[in-house]
Design a protein around this motif. Structure first.
Motif, mmCIF file in Angstrom:
data_model
loop_
_atom_site.group_PDB
_atom_site.id
_atom_site.type_symbol
_atom_site.label_atom_id
_atom_site.label_comp_id
_atom_site.label_asym_id
_atom_site.label_seq_id
_atom_site.Cartn_x
_atom_site.Cartn_y
_atom_site.Cartn_z
ATOM 1 N N MET A 125 -2.306 13.332 2.129
ATOM 2 C CA MET A 125 -1.553 11.742 2.333
ATOM 3 C C MET A 125 -0.206 11.710 3.271
ATOM 4 O O MET A 125 0.898 13.179 3.292
ATOM 5 C CB MET A 125 -0.900 10.952 0.708
ATOM 6 C CG MET A 125 -1.763 10.044 0.714
ATOM 7 S SD MET A 125 -0.573 9.100 -0.781
ATOM 8 C CE MET A 125 -0.433 10.555 -1.768
ATOM 9 N N GLY A 126 -0.111 10.675 4.304
ATOM 10 C CA GLY A 126 0.785 10.346 4.835
ATOM 11 C C GLY A 126 2.181 10.173 4.607
ATOM 12 O O GLY A 126 2.084 9.595 3.214
ATOM 13 N N MET A 127 3.000 9.945 4.991
ATOM 14 C CA MET A 127 4.428 9.260 4.754
ATOM 15 C C MET A 127 4.389 7.437 4.279
ATOM 16 O O MET A 127 5.596 7.944 3.340
ATOM 17 C CB MET A 127 5.834 9.937 6.153
ATOM 18 C CG MET A 127 6.468 9.450 5.403
ATOM 19 S SD MET A 127 7.858 10.898 4.118
ATOM 20 C CE MET A 127 8.779 11.021 5.330
ATOM 21 N N LYS B 35 2.534 7.527 0.999
ATOM 22 C CA LYS B 35 3.763 8.387 -0.339
ATOM 23 C C LYS B 35 5.005 6.593 -0.463
ATOM 24 O O LYS B 35 4.496 6.809 -2.052
ATOM 25 C CB LYS B 35 3.931 9.282 0.061
ATOM 26 C CG LYS B 35 2.986 10.639 0.388
ATOM 27 C CD LYS B 35 4.242 12.270 0.376
ATOM 28 C CE LYS B 35 3.352 13.334 0.500
ATOM 29 N NZ LYS B 35 3.741 14.427 1.292
ATOM 30 N N ALA B 36 5.678 6.390 0.560
ATOM 31 C CA ALA B 36 6.151 5.055 0.098
ATOM 32 C C ALA B 36 5.724 3.858 0.043
ATOM 33 O O ALA B 36 5.971 3.990 -1.272
ATOM 34 C CB ALA B 36 7.023 4.492 1.829
ATOM 35 N N LYS B 37 4.308 3.713 -0.025
ATOM 36 C CA LYS B 37 3.629 2.427 -0.336
ATOM 37 C C LYS B 37 3.470 3.258 -2.515
ATOM 38 O O LYS B 37 3.314 2.470 -3.231
ATOM 39 C CB LYS B 37 2.682 2.372 0.131
ATOM 40 C CG LYS B 37 3.225 1.622 1.486
ATOM 41 C CD LYS B 37 1.476 1.243 2.426
ATOM 42 C CE LYS B 37 1.924 0.840 3.685
ATOM 43 N NZ LYS B 37 0.395 0.152 4.015
ATOM 44 N N GLY B 38 3.028 4.341 -2.362
ATOM 45 C CA GLY B 38 2.481 4.529 -3.595
ATOM 46 C C GLY B 38 3.686 4.408 -4.221
ATOM 47 O O GLY B 38 3.920 4.054 -5.409
#
Length: 61
Positions: A1-3, A6-9
């Motif tokens: 997963m991209g950065m 991950k932030a959205k998650g």
């Protein structure tokens, strides 16, 4: 997963939602203090708009 994914998650999690709401609440209080409460309705509207754009829409206070 991209950065970004991950932030959205993280923001979409329960803890992320609580943290974003806490930050938005602090920003709202700061703006109210700086304006002397003269723009309360506009500040509330802006806080709600930001909350709908961050995390899960409609879960704010």
């Amino acid at each position: 997963m991209g950065m970004m994914d991950k932030a959205k998650g993280a923001l979409n999690s329960d803890k992320g939602e609580q943290l974003s709401d806490k930050g938005l609440d602090k920003g709202e209080q700061f703006a109210d203090q700086k304006t002397g409460g003269n723009h309360d309705a506009q500040i509330d509207k802006g806080r709600d708009f930001a909350d709908d754009r961050i995390g899960r829409p409609g879960d704010g206070s």
